[in-house]
Design a protein around this motif. Structure first.
Motif, PDB file in Angstrom:
ATOM      1  N   VAL A   1       0.685  -1.164   0.123  1.00 36.52           N
ATOM      2  CA  VAL A   1      -0.135   0.149  -0.123  1.00 36.52           C
ATOM      3  C   VAL A   1       0.855   1.305  -0.042  1.00 36.52           C
ATOM      4  N   THR A   2       0.378   2.479  -0.453  1.00 36.73           N
ATOM      5  CA  THR A   2       0.802   3.730  -0.482  1.00 36.73           C
ATOM      6  C   THR A   2       0.010   4.675   0.625  1.00 36.73           C
ATOM      7  N   TRP A   3       0.782   6.034   0.810  1.00 34.44           N
ATOM      8  CA  TRP A   3      -0.201   6.807   1.325  1.00 34.44           C
ATOM      9  C   TRP A   3      -0.679   7.803   0.509  1.00 34.44           C
ATOM     10  N   ASN A   4      -2.011   7.846   0.914  1.00 29.65           N
ATOM     11  CA  ASN A   4      -2.970   9.015   0.185  1.00 29.65           C
ATOM     12  C   ASN A   4      -2.869  10.137   1.095  1.00 29.65           C
ATOM     13  N   ASP A   5      -2.439  11.268   0.624  1.00 25.53           N
ATOM     14  CA  ASP A   5      -2.387  12.465   1.419  1.00 25.53           C
ATOM     15  C   ASP A   5      -3.520  13.272   1.418  1.00 25.53           C
ATOM     16  N   VAL A   6      -4.497  12.936   0.390  1.00 29.36           N
ATOM     17  CA  VAL A   6      -5.804  13.805   0.317  1.00 29.36           C
ATOM     18  C   VAL A   6      -6.690  13.214   1.345  1.00 29.36           C
ATOM     19  N   GLU A   7      -6.774  11.830   1.130  1.00 29.69           N
ATOM     20  CA  GLU A   7      -7.852  10.951   2.126  1.00 29.69           C
ATOM     21  C   GLU A   7      -7.375  10.486   3.535  1.00 29.69           C
ATOM     22  N   LYS A   8      -5.933  10.641   3.549  1.00 29.87           N
ATOM     23  CA  LYS A   8      -5.441  10.142   4.749  1.00 29.87           C
ATOM     24  C   LYS A   8      -5.679   8.620   4.810  1.00 29.87           C
ATOM     25  N   SER A   9      -5.491   7.937   3.854  1.00 30.38           N
ATOM     26  CA  SER A   9      -5.592   6.620   3.632  1.00 30.38           C
ATOM     27  C   SER A   9      -4.442   5.859   3.172  1.00 30.38           C
ATOM     28  N   TRP A  10      -4.466   4.468   3.113  1.00 35.62           N
ATOM     29  CA  TRP A  10      -3.535   3.715   2.562  1.00 35.62           C
ATOM     30  C   TRP A  10      -4.196   3.009   1.426  1.00 35.62           C
ATOM     31  N   ASP A  11      -3.667   3.108   0.235  1.00 28.10           N
ATOM     32  CA  ASP A  11      -4.172   2.817  -0.874  1.00 28.10           C
ATOM     33  C   ASP A  11      -3.327   1.643  -1.692  1.00 28.10           C
ATOM     34  N   CYS A  12      -4.069   0.631  -2.193  1.00 27.42           N
ATOM     35  CA  CYS A  12      -3.255  -0.506  -2.845  1.00 27.42           C
ATOM     36  C   CYS A  12      -3.050  -0.265  -4.260  1.00 27.42           C
ATOM     37  N   PRO A  13      -1.990  -0.054  -4.903  1.00 27.65           N
ATOM     38  CA  PRO A  13      -1.664   0.047  -6.452  1.00 27.65           C
ATOM     39  C   PRO A  13      -2.189  -0.879  -7.305  1.00 27.65           C
ATOM     40  N   CYS A  14      -2.229  -2.068  -6.793  1.00 26.16           N
ATOM     41  CA  CYS A  14      -2.668  -3.288  -7.621  1.00 26.16           C
ATOM     42  C   CYS A  14      -4.242  -3.271  -8.118  1.00 26.16           C
ATOM     43  N   HIS A  15      -5.259  -3.502  -7.317  1.00 29.27           N
ATOM     44  CA  HIS A  15      -6.202  -3.601  -7.467  1.00 29.27           C
ATOM     45  C   HIS A  15      -7.578  -2.336  -6.902  1.00 29.27           C
ATOM     46  N   GLY A  16      -6.869  -1.521  -6.140  1.00 26.54           N
ATOM     47  CA  GLY A  16      -7.388  -0.507  -5.454  1.00 26.54           C
ATOM     48  C   GLY A  16      -8.130  -0.427  -4.322  1.00 26.54           C
ATOM     49  N   SER A  17      -8.040  -1.542  -3.570  1.00 25.15           N
ATOM     50  CA  SER A  17      -8.214  -1.904  -2.049  1.00 25.15           C
ATOM     51  C   SER A  17      -7.843  -0.487  -1.264  1.00 25.15           C
ATOM     52  N   ARG A  18      -8.558   0.134  -0.328  1.00 22.41           N
ATOM     53  CA  ARG A  18      -8.195   0.880   0.567  1.00 22.41           C
ATOM     54  C   ARG A  18      -8.525   0.772   1.746  1.00 22.41           C
TER      55      ARG A  18
END
Ligand code: FES
Length: 532
Positions: free
Chosen positions: A471-488
């Protein structure tokens, strides 16, 4: 039970309407159809199935319509964002005709529901204008117009733009498009469903979906719905591990709501032909003394942008250059769209449980329209009625002509796994900004570290529980986002968007002394995994 889907950004819809509260499902119930997901796809399906005489139950993990339905710009359109000429090339002219017909029918269906149920949801039928992103691409409009006419939308024509202050060049004008307030619409639908004996449960996260003779849906707390059919309406299916996720790709999209003087912009829908494209609508019902211009775009693949918040700056510049009357930004939010590799949504029987499990996904930038089409189509399938759109939207289809896009998207997914071998350096935690996160390597582990507003750091495994993307950090939603299939996942690792159905694993960590004191973490504290 945490009912709130934690998202940092708030859309204009959630800022101006509340959805009704329902209780969590406990125990067991029996119904004809269990619907997983309480957004527009789920609630429209429940409404139509109930109208057809079936007993329905809707299970929503958070609050009703708190997922992508609350993050749309809520336009219903016959102007496919994947372009008619592209659909005709991939699926044939007959298919493009059916696509046009189904989009038109979805708009008519929503108008019919709103009239029959006397729903007040700011519904407006209006024109839509598609313009080319530059002079050199105007040929695209002629090509699109020919394909549109062939698809049966003969009233679409080339006209000058109604926007005098913005040189769009000529536009394709679509009549009979529609916009509404999605939460007002769905709040009313939920009330109708319950008033007619349907069940709605919120705060009920589904952990198992089983089709077949003894079909059932199970929640995290052990509660169970036994049913004859299941509709999975969760933006991307949480019941499918692999198949559908190789045929669609997740993209983040961004929206800004600008205050503009009343009547300074002609009310219509607008889109350009860029890739990613911009989508624009005007609301005259939110502010009394001003209008709100909603502009969306600047999409990128989920989890594949280092600083997502930069997309807002780009969107703002693009808009201010073209709409000089924009003043304050009143709303900003982001959402997620699933882009099918062959341009058509996946609506109908799930490839793996073809008999009685159904999915609504792959909605592209036409989520409101596609979800309504999906609900209509699935209702017919469950009721045993023939539907002319079944083959076009069949989730099992394989489009050989879309092979290049299929390979491109899946090669992109494969490259994301290289993150497991990257040398991401451990951040200096004192330097990490409050309310932000960072992923780093510790031996063979990839660690997701979140630092809260007061300096405490929380550690999670960065391995996505779906298929182990990092996962990577999403600084807009303050979430962890997976670059493979979009789980958050929210900042604490709780899953907020599939296909994953489990949370990120917490890691206990922290050097004992700091953990006990709940004080700031030192930069080089040793990490140990908490026994699960
Ligand atoms: Fe599939 Fe994360 S969403 S690996």
């Amino acid at each position: 039970m945490n009912l709130v889907r934690v998202s940092e950004s708030k859309s204009v819809w959630t800022a101006t309407e509340f959805m009704p509260k329902f209780s969590e499902l406990t125990g067991k119930i029996d119904v004809d159809v269990c619907i997983v997901g309480g957004g527009i796809a789920g609630l429209t399906s429940a409404y139509l199935l109930q109208k057809a005489g079936l007993q329905v139950c809707v299970l929503e993990a958070f609050e009703l319509s708190s997922g992508q339905t609350a993050r749309t710009t809520a336009h219903f359109t016959t102007a496919l964002d994947d372009r008619y000429f592209a659909i005709a090339k991939l699926h044939g002219h007959e298919a493009a005709k059916l696509a046009a017909e189904s989009h038109r029918a979805a708009i008519e269906k929503v108008i019919e529901i709103v009239n029959n149920e006397k729903i007040e949801c700011d519904l407006e039928v209006l024109d839509g204008y598609l313009f080319a992103d530059s002079d050199s691409r105007e040929g695209i409009l002629d090509k699109e117009l020919r394909a549109i006419h062939k698809a049966g939308l003969t009233d679409v024509e080339i006209t000058p733009s109604p926007l005098e202050f913005f040189n769009t060049g000529p536009c394709l004008k679509f009549t009979g498009q529609m916009q509404l307030h999605p939460l007002k619409y769905l709040k009313a639908l939920a009330k109708v469903i319950v008033a007619r004996g349907g069940h709605i449960f919120t705060g009920t996260h589904v952990s198992q979906v089983e089709g077949g003779k003894s079909a059932f849906v199970k929640a995290d707390n052990g509660a169970q719905v036994n049913c004859a059919s299941i509709v999975v309406a969760t933006n991307t299916p949480v019941n499918d591990l692999f198949t559908i996720h190789t045929k669609q790709a997740p993209y983040r999209t961004y929206v800004l709501g600008f205050q503009v003087p009343k009547d300074s912009i002609p009310k219509a829908l607008y889109w350009d032909t860029l890739d990613p494209y911009h989508y624009i609508r005007l609301s005259q019902t939110i502010g009394e003394s001003f209008d709100v211009l909603l502009v969306g775009g600047e999409d990128h693949k989920t989890g594949q942008e280092d600083v997502p918040s930069h997309r807002f700056s780009k969107l703002e510049s693009w808009t201010r250059e073209r709409f000089p009357m924009t003043t304050e930004i009143l709303y900003k939010w982001s959402g997620q769209v699933m882009e099918p590799v062959d341009g058509m949504a996946f609506l109908g029987r799930n490839p793996l449980d073809a008999k009685n499990v159904y999915v609504i996904t792959g909605d592209s930038g036409n989520g409101m329209t596609h979800c309504t089409i999906g609900a209509m189509l699935i209702t017919d399938q469950i009721m045993g009625r023939t539907n002319p759109w079944e083959k076009l939207y069949d989730p099992s289809r394989i489009s050989i002509k879309a092979a290049r896009e299929f390979i491109r998207e899946n090669a992109n997914v494969a490259t994301q796994y290289a993150d497991w071998f990257s040398a991401k350096k451990k951040p200096g935690f004192p330097d990490l900004a409050p309310n932000s996160g960072s992923v780093y390597r510790e031996g063979v582990k990839m660690i997701a570290a979140y630092k809260d507003e007061v300096g405490n750091v929380e550690f999670l495994s960065a391995a996505c529980p779906h298929l182990a993307g990092v996962v990577t950090w999403n600084d807009v939603e303050k979430s962890w986002d997976c670059p493979c299939h979009g789980s958050r996942f929210d900042k604490h690792g709780k899953v907020i968007e599939g296909p994953a159905i489990k949370d990120l694993k917490p890691l206990t960590i922290l050097n004992r002394e700091l953990s006990a004191q709940k004080t700031r973490l030192l930069p080089d504290s040793p990490l140990t995994e908490r026994p699960m």
